[in-house]
Design a protein around this motif. Structure first.
Motif, PDB file in Angstrom:
ATOM      1  N   GLU A  18       0.824  -1.207   0.000  1.00 37.34           N
ATOM      2  CA  GLU A  18       0.000   0.000   0.000  1.00 37.34           C
ATOM      3  C   GLU A  18       0.858   1.257   0.000  1.00 37.34           C
ATOM      4  N   PHE A  19       1.973   1.221   0.716  1.00 38.89           N
ATOM      5  CA  PHE A  19       2.856   2.383   0.748  1.00 38.89           C
ATOM      6  C   PHE A  19       3.450   2.660  -0.630  1.00 38.89           C
ATOM      7  N   VAL A  20       3.990   1.623  -1.289  1.00 36.87           N
ATOM      8  CA  VAL A  20       4.613   1.807  -2.602  1.00 36.87           C
ATOM      9  C   VAL A  20       3.580   2.256  -3.625  1.00 36.87           C
ATOM     10  N   ALA A  21       2.401   1.655  -3.599  1.00 39.23           N
ATOM     11  CA  ALA A  21       1.360   2.034  -4.550  1.00 39.23           C
ATOM     12  C   ALA A  21       0.916   3.482  -4.345  1.00 39.23           C
ATOM     13  N   GLY A  47       9.397  11.203 -28.787  1.00 41.34           N
ATOM     14  CA  GLY A  47       8.019  11.647 -28.886  1.00 41.34           C
ATOM     15  C   GLY A  47       7.147  11.248 -27.717  1.00 41.34           C
ATOM     16  N   LYS A  48       7.718  10.591 -26.701  1.00 42.12           N
ATOM     17  CA  LYS A  48       6.952  10.171 -25.536  1.00 42.12           C
ATOM     18  C   LYS A  48       7.542  10.791 -24.275  1.00 42.12           C
ATOM     19  N   ILE A  49       6.678  11.041 -23.300  1.00 43.32           N
ATOM     20  CA  ILE A  49       7.131  11.543 -22.009  1.00 43.32           C
ATOM     21  C   ILE A  49       7.225  10.361 -21.039  1.00 43.32           C
ATOM     22  N   ILE A  50       8.389  10.180 -20.463  1.00 39.55           N
ATOM     23  CA  ILE A  50       8.645   9.066 -19.556  1.00 39.55           C
ATOM     24  C   ILE A  50       9.062   9.609 -18.198  1.00 39.55           C
ATOM     25  N   ASP A  51       8.401   9.148 -17.149  1.00 38.93           N
ATOM     26  CA  ASP A  51       8.858   9.455 -15.787  1.00 38.93           C
ATOM     27  C   ASP A  51       9.950   8.439 -15.456  1.00 38.93           C
ATOM     28  N   ILE A  52      11.187   8.890 -15.443  1.00 40.81           N
ATOM     29  CA  ILE A  52      12.293   7.944 -15.310  1.00 40.81           C
ATOM     30  C   ILE A  52      12.445   7.396 -13.899  1.00 40.81           C
ATOM     31  N   THR A  53      11.637   7.873 -12.945  1.00 39.55           N
ATOM     32  CA  THR A  53      11.689   7.277 -11.609  1.00 39.55           C
ATOM     33  C   THR A  53      10.855   6.006 -11.533  1.00 39.55           C
ATOM     34  N   ARG A  54      10.209   5.620 -12.618  1.00 33.75           N
ATOM     35  CA  ARG A  54       9.375   4.423 -12.609  1.00 33.75           C
ATOM     36  C   ARG A  54      10.182   3.217 -13.093  1.00 33.75           C
ATOM     37  N   ILE A  55      11.141   2.835 -12.306  1.00 33.39           N
ATOM     38  CA  ILE A  55      11.895   1.617 -12.557  1.00 33.39           C
ATOM     39  C   ILE A  55      11.932   0.823 -11.264  1.00 33.39           C
ATOM     40  N   GLY A  56      12.229  -0.469 -11.350  1.00 33.06           N
ATOM     41  CA  GLY A  56      12.228  -1.272 -10.142  1.00 33.06           C
ATOM     42  C   GLY A  56      13.225  -2.410 -10.191  1.00 33.06           C
ATOM     43  N   ARG A  57      13.684  -2.794  -9.018  1.00 32.98           N
ATOM     44  CA  ARG A  57      14.568  -3.935  -8.848  1.00 32.98           C
ATOM     45  C   ARG A  57      13.898  -4.834  -7.801  1.00 32.98           C
ATOM     46  N   PRO A  58      13.275  -5.950  -8.216  1.00 34.18           N
ATOM     47  CA  PRO A  58      12.490  -6.749  -7.265  1.00 34.18           C
ATOM     48  C   PRO A  58      13.325  -7.698  -6.418  1.00 34.18           C
ATOM     49  N   HIS A  59      14.485  -7.264  -6.017  1.00 36.30           N
ATOM     50  CA  HIS A  59      15.296  -8.006  -5.058  1.00 36.30           C
ATOM     51  C   HIS A  59      16.278  -7.026  -4.433  1.00 36.30           C
ATOM     52  N   GLU A 111      15.131  -0.967  -4.756  1.00 31.63           N
ATOM     53  CA  GLU A 111      14.814   0.166  -5.618  1.00 31.63           C
ATOM     54  C   GLU A 111      13.446  -0.114  -6.238  1.00 31.63           C
ATOM     55  N   LEU A 112      12.462   0.671  -5.833  1.00 29.52           N
ATOM     56  CA  LEU A 112      11.081   0.377  -6.188  1.00 29.52           C
ATOM     57  C   LEU A 112      10.330   1.629  -6.594  1.00 29.52           C
TER      58      LEU A 112
END
Length: 258
Positions: A76-79, A169-181, A192-193
């Motif tokens: 819930e916190f991450v979401a 041509g696209k806008i990307i929020d570069i903070t939306r990456i994740g490392r699931p370990h 990193e989530l």
């Protein structure tokens, strides 16, 4: 019959997840997800991850379910962080780290984070996440709410303001990456989530532990720009700049469509 590593009883072991599935859906399982999954290791090129998601040799179903109770606060916190208005303050954020007062109970959140670290630490599928037997015992005791070391395993959460970049041509929020370990860091580990770096301090002789002791807090959160970030975010930020991406103003109207 193999004994469960948490309760030490000889019981049938289950297909225990190492990382909350509700968080993984943001990363790799949903093809429509706006998040990216990468791995950055010093001295090696970045690569996509084929993460070992389960381990059938660590927990009985009862203990897996018990730890699963802590996952909700973490998920819930991450979401919620994805749409937190604070993330839209990127144009006016202060030059240094800003400490945030969490709007939720920090105790279950810390337990949810530590439960994920514990699963990885007792699994042989990720040998890079190594804790000593004493550290594993202390972590286990914390999770069964018998906290023998009240200052052990403090958690430091670093949130990032949005960083929208125009590329192709696209806008990307570069903070939306994740490392699931978890990855190894000096004195501990970090996740990193999705706009967050979550540090877990293991070594008592680190600056993190001294800060936790001074503040008398087991969980502390700060926020800053992605220009000062952990390896995966830093790599993606510099890679996008090098590829010609342009930083765009972040608009509060994005709250509805992000």
């Amino acid at each position: 019959m193999i004994a469960c590593q948490m309760c030490c009883r000889e019981a049938p072991l289950c297909k225990a997840h190492l990382f909350p599935r509700a968080l993984r859906k943001f990363v790799s399982e949903d093809r429509n997800s706006p998040f990216f999954e990468i791995s950055v290791t010093e001295g090696q090129p970045p690569k996509g991850l084929d993460t070992f998601e389960f381990d059938r040799n660590i927990l009985c179903s009862q203990c897996d379910g018990y730890l699963g109770n802590f996952d909700r606060a973490f998920v819930e916190f991450v979401a919620a962080w994805q749409h937190d208005p604070i993330r839209w303050r990127s144009l006016v954020h202060p030059p240094s780290f800003e400490t945030l007062r969490l709007q939720r109970d920090p105790i279950p959140l810390r337990f949810g984070i530590l439960a994920s670290l514990y699963r990885f630490a007792i699994s042989e599928r990720h040998p890079e996440v190594a804790l000593s037997p004493v550290e594993i015992r202390i972590l286990r005791d914390i999770l069964i709410q018998n906290d023998p070391e009240p200052r052990a395993f403090p958690v430091f959460i670093n949130g990032y303001y949005r960083c929208d970049m125009l590329f192709g041509g696209k806008i990307i929020d570069i903070t939306r990456i994740g490392r699931p370990h978890p990855a190894k860091s000096p004195g501990g580990f970090y996740f990193e989530l999705f706009g967050l770096t979550i540090h877990i301090s293991v070594d008592p002789n680190t600056e993190w532990r001294r800060i936790a002791n001074r503040e008398n807090q087991k969980l502390i959160m700060t926020v800053n720009g992605v220009e000062e970030s952990s390896p995966s975010f830093d790599h993606f930020y510099r890679h996008m700049l090098g590829a010609g991406a342009v930083i765009m103003p972040t608009q509060m109207t994005d709250l509805c469509g992000a």
